[in-house]
Design an enzyme around this catalytic site. Structure first.
Site, PDB file in Angstrom:
ATOM      1  N   ARG A 123       0.849  -1.175   0.000  1.00 50.36           N
ATOM      2  CA  ARG A 123       0.000   0.000   0.000  1.00 50.36           C
ATOM      3  C   ARG A 123       0.896   1.240   0.000  1.00 50.36           C
ATOM      4  O   ARG A 123       1.706   1.426   0.911  1.00 50.36           O
ATOM      5  CB  ARG A 123      -0.903  -0.009   1.245  1.00 50.36           C
ATOM      6  CG  ARG A 123      -1.711   1.238   1.411  1.00 50.36           C
ATOM      7  CD  ARG A 123      -2.704   1.189   2.582  1.00 50.36           C
ATOM      8  NE  ARG A 123      -3.369   2.471   2.672  1.00 50.36           N
ATOM      9  CZ  ARG A 123      -3.108   3.401   3.598  1.00 50.36           C
ATOM     10  NH1 ARG A 123      -2.249   3.169   4.561  1.00 50.36           N
ATOM     11  NH2 ARG A 123      -3.717   4.567   3.563  1.00 50.36           N
ATOM     12  N   HIS A 133      -2.333  11.135   0.286  1.00 52.10           N
ATOM     13  CA  HIS A 133      -1.840  10.919   1.657  1.00 52.10           C
ATOM     14  C   HIS A 133      -1.147  12.215   2.100  1.00 52.10           C
ATOM     15  O   HIS A 133       0.067  12.276   2.255  1.00 52.10           O
ATOM     16  CB  HIS A 133      -0.911   9.704   1.692  1.00 52.10           C
ATOM     17  CG  HIS A 133      -0.658   9.123   3.064  1.00 52.10           C
ATOM     18  ND1 HIS A 133      -0.821   7.791   3.368  1.00 52.10           N
ATOM     19  CD2 HIS A 133      -0.233   9.692   4.215  1.00 52.10           C
ATOM     20  CE1 HIS A 133      -0.513   7.566   4.646  1.00 52.10           C
ATOM     21  NE2 HIS A 133      -0.141   8.714   5.176  1.00 52.10           N
ATOM     22  N   GLU A 156      -6.768   9.114   5.898  1.00 54.91           N
ATOM     23  CA  GLU A 156      -6.931   9.871   7.138  1.00 54.91           C
ATOM     24  C   GLU A 156      -7.197  11.360   6.902  1.00 54.91           C
ATOM     25  O   GLU A 156      -6.339  12.212   7.181  1.00 54.91           O
ATOM     26  CB  GLU A 156      -5.696   9.720   8.033  1.00 54.91           C
ATOM     27  CG  GLU A 156      -5.409   8.293   8.453  1.00 54.91           C
ATOM     28  CD  GLU A 156      -4.369   8.207   9.567  1.00 54.91           C
ATOM     29  OE1 GLU A 156      -3.878   9.256  10.024  1.00 54.91           O
ATOM     30  OE2 GLU A 156      -4.054   7.078   9.982  1.00 54.91           O
ATOM     31  N   ASN A 171      -7.279   2.433   9.831  1.00 54.47           N
ATOM     32  CA  ASN A 171      -5.957   2.511  10.446  1.00 54.47           C
ATOM     33  C   ASN A 171      -6.174   2.495  11.954  1.00 54.47           C
ATOM     34  O   ASN A 171      -6.879   3.368  12.479  1.00 54.47           O
ATOM     35  CB  ASN A 171      -5.240   3.802  10.055  1.00 54.47           C
ATOM     36  CG  ASN A 171      -4.891   3.848   8.580  1.00 54.47           C
ATOM     37  OD1 ASN A 171      -5.074   2.860   7.858  1.00 54.47           O
ATOM     38  ND2 ASN A 171      -4.384   4.983   8.125  1.00 54.47           N
ATOM     39  N   TYR A 211      -4.259   2.128  15.717  1.00 51.40           N
ATOM     40  CA  TYR A 211      -3.006   2.069  16.478  1.00 51.40           C
ATOM     41  C   TYR A 211      -3.240   1.840  17.966  1.00 51.40           C
ATOM     42  O   TYR A 211      -2.462   1.167  18.628  1.00 51.40           O
ATOM     43  CB  TYR A 211      -2.213   3.370  16.281  1.00 51.40           C
ATOM     44  CG  TYR A 211      -1.602   3.475  14.896  1.00 51.40           C
ATOM     45  CD1 TYR A 211      -2.315   4.023  13.833  1.00 51.40           C
ATOM     46  CD2 TYR A 211      -0.315   3.015  14.651  1.00 51.40           C
ATOM     47  CE1 TYR A 211      -1.753   4.106  12.564  1.00 51.40           C
ATOM     48  CE2 TYR A 211       0.256   3.096  13.391  1.00 51.40           C
ATOM     49  CZ  TYR A 211      -0.471   3.637  12.351  1.00 51.40           C
ATOM     50  OH  TYR A 211       0.082   3.713  11.094  1.00 51.40           O
ATOM     51  N   GLU A 262      -3.529   0.267   8.147  1.00 53.55           N
ATOM     52  CA  GLU A 262      -2.306   0.616   8.880  1.00 53.55           C
ATOM     53  C   GLU A 262      -2.415   0.120  10.303  1.00 53.55           C
ATOM     54  O   GLU A 262      -3.470   0.227  10.932  1.00 53.55           O
ATOM     55  CB  GLU A 262      -2.085   2.143   8.949  1.00 53.55           C
ATOM     56  CG  GLU A 262      -1.514   2.767   7.715  1.00 53.55           C
ATOM     57  CD  GLU A 262      -1.324   4.273   7.869  1.00 53.55           C
ATOM     58  OE1 GLU A 262      -1.044   4.755   8.988  1.00 53.55           O
ATOM     59  OE2 GLU A 262      -1.462   4.968   6.854  1.00 53.55           O
TER      60      GLU A 262
HETATM   61  C1  FCB Z   1      -0.766   7.408  10.387  1.00 52.08           C
HETATM   62  C2  FCB Z   1      -0.390   8.028   9.064  1.00 52.08           C
HETATM   63  C3  FCB Z   1       0.963   7.564   8.558  1.00 52.08           C
HETATM   64  C4  FCB Z   1       1.965   7.536   9.683  1.00 52.08           C
HETATM   65  C5  FCB Z   1       1.453   6.685  10.810  1.00 52.08           C
HETATM   66  C6  FCB Z   1       2.425   6.514  11.937  1.00 52.08           C
HETATM   67  O1  FCB Z   1      -1.686   8.211  11.050  1.00 52.08           O
HETATM   68  O2  FCB Z   1      -1.352   7.717   8.100  1.00 52.08           O
HETATM   69  O3  FCB Z   1       1.369   8.402   7.515  1.00 52.08           O
HETATM   70  O4  FCB Z   1       2.196   8.830  10.111  1.00 52.08           O
HETATM   71  O5  FCB Z   1       0.277   7.259  11.306  1.00 52.08           O
END
Ligand code: FCB
Length: 445
Positions: free
Chosen positions: A77, A121, A166, A293, A295, A354
């Site tokens: 990607r 992006h 995002e 995405n 985290y 992500e």
């Molecule tokens: C996400 C972004 C990517 C990178 C990661 C750590 O929010 O999409 O570009 O910054 O975090």
């Protein structure tokens, strides 16, 4: 034998973005983007180190593709630099830019790696910013023309697309001033976010009009808010923060328009975007899949409000912190998958586009990234659980293939499974890269 298996046709990938890796910021006819301008402006990014070089992927893309092949990566990607393809953002096409991505795509296909391409992006052409950027509705037409060029150039070879990555980055860039273009105007930022959603809809329309095979979606980051206590003020804050974040996009994308709660609050603040007839229909143009995405989560407390919500602080105990300061909460991915189904009735495929972690502050040997292995492994387990329970999750993209330029943090945060020596630009797989190769081979954790 792995304990936890992912389905046979599940896709294991890695993710990057153009500005963070390409470099060659002004080579072969590329125009500047807002990130070129921003990172070259003193006081905006860590150490005032601009991202001009990225990690020289523009020069080393063959090597990077070979690296992915050696690791058994199934899908890559990446994003396109709009101003590499159209230096002024609109009108003139830069053939050298078109050819670069064409070679990259061909190289990937030759190595059996499926390209997954994001149109935007975060790196808006500076020339368009000079004409109003995301704040002007003209951006919808500019994006539509850019999308048409992209589908025309690569639609024969790419089967998975995303319009925007995002779009909350637009809030950070126009409302908070912490990202490019560095503006702090809440009203303008809300309008810019609305315009981005319109541009997304126009991009999907352009894709359907091009008639190329494949699927298109959008990528949102989901940081769900958990109130620190049962107090009404904590709960209200959690709801408002989610409205400001991923719900600002999901509500209109998945058909319901902006929520009553958000509309009332923004109207009272005088920051509600102007919405024209047909806007909500355009935004809700059906997509084929959703990219999430994920985290971590965010624990919110009204008493101890943390504006830097992505880094946990002492008032927001989640229990388990990573060496980089972020909370380790792998269930976040399971919750996000459920949330889009429960809250929005979304029943089309989901990709985790992500997930990853930056190296810890105390990491002694940059190649011994055991924490990343534990982190990714746990997220994959929660994804497997969601799939077992019936969720339609088709793939996972680890952020990131390479240590790279992490936006306002410049080179200070390293998310790669492959180490990059910034002097020589030499790539060396970390322990996690070899571990991920084994995960892919054995189809599980
Ligand atoms: C996400 C972004 C990517 C990178 C990661 C750590 O929010 O999409 O570009 O910054 O975090």
């Amino acid at each position: 034998m792995p304990k936890i298996l992912l389905p046979k046709d599940f896709t294991f990938g890695v993710a990057t973005s153009a500005y963070q890796i390409e470099g060659a910021w002004n080579e072969d006819g590329k125009g500047p983007s807002i990130w070129d301008t921003f990172t070259r402006t003193p006081g905006k990014v860590a150490g005032d180190v601009p991202g001009n070089r990225g990690v020289e992927h523009y020069q080393r893309y063959r090597e990077d593709v070979a690296l992915m092949r050696d690791l058994g990566i199934e899908s890559y990607r990446f994003s396109l630099s709009w101003s590499r393809l159209m230096p002024e953002g609109a009108g003139r096409v830069n053939q050298a830019g078109v050819d670069f991505y064409s070679r990259l795509i061909d190289q990937l296909l030759e190595q059996g790696i499926a390209p997954n391409v994001t149109l935007y992006h975060w790196d808006l052409p500076q020339a368009l910013e000079d004409r109003g950027g995301w704040v002007t509705r003209d951006v919808v037409g500019w994006f539509g023309d850019y999308a048409a060029l992209v589908f025309d150039s690569y639609g024969d070879r790419v089967r998975r697309w995303a319009t925007l990555n995002e779009p909350i980055s637009i809030w950070v860039g126009y409302g908070m001033g912490a990202f490019a273009p560095g503006r702090s105007d809440e009203k303008a930022a809300r309008q810019a976010m609305h315009n981005a959603l319109l541009a997304h809809g126009r991009g999907v329309e352009a894709f359907r009009a091009a008639g190329s095979p494949g699927e298109i979606g959008i990528v949102l980051d989901i940081w769900q808010r958990h109130p620190a206590t049962d107090k009404p003020e904590d709960k209200a804050l959690a709801a408002d923060d989610e409205d400001n974040g991923f719900r600002f996009f999901l509500d209109p994308l998945l058909g319901g328009g902006y929520s009553e709660r958000l509309t009332q609050r923004l109207t009272a603040a005088g920051t509600m975007p102007e919405i024209e007839a047909g806007d909500l229909e355009l935004i809700a143009t059906p997509i084929d899949y959703l990219g999430l995405n994920v985290y971590s989560r965010v624990v919110v407390s009204a008493e101890h409000y943390n504006p830097k919500w992505w880094v946990a602080d002492e008032w927001h105990p989640g229990g388990n912190f990573l060496d980089n300061g972020m909370e380790f909460y792998p269930k976040a991915v399971y919750d996000a998958i459920h949330m889009v189904k429960t809250d929005y009735g979304f029943d089309r495929p989901i990709f985790i586009t992500e997930n990853g972690v930056s190296d810890g502050k105390t990491l002694a040997d940059p190649l011994e990234d055991d924490e990343r292995i534990a982190y990714v492994g746990a997220f994959l387990e929660w994804i497997a659980k969601a799939i077992d329970e019936g969720a339609d999750v088709r793939g996972y993209y680890l952020w990131s293939l390479l240590d790279n330029y992490e936006w306002a943090a410049a080179y200070t945060q390293k998310f790669g499974i492959v180490h990059v020596d910034l002097e020589t630009m030499q790539r060396t797989p970390k322990k996690s890269a070899l571990w991920y190769r084994d995960v892919i081979r054995s189809r599980g954790v």
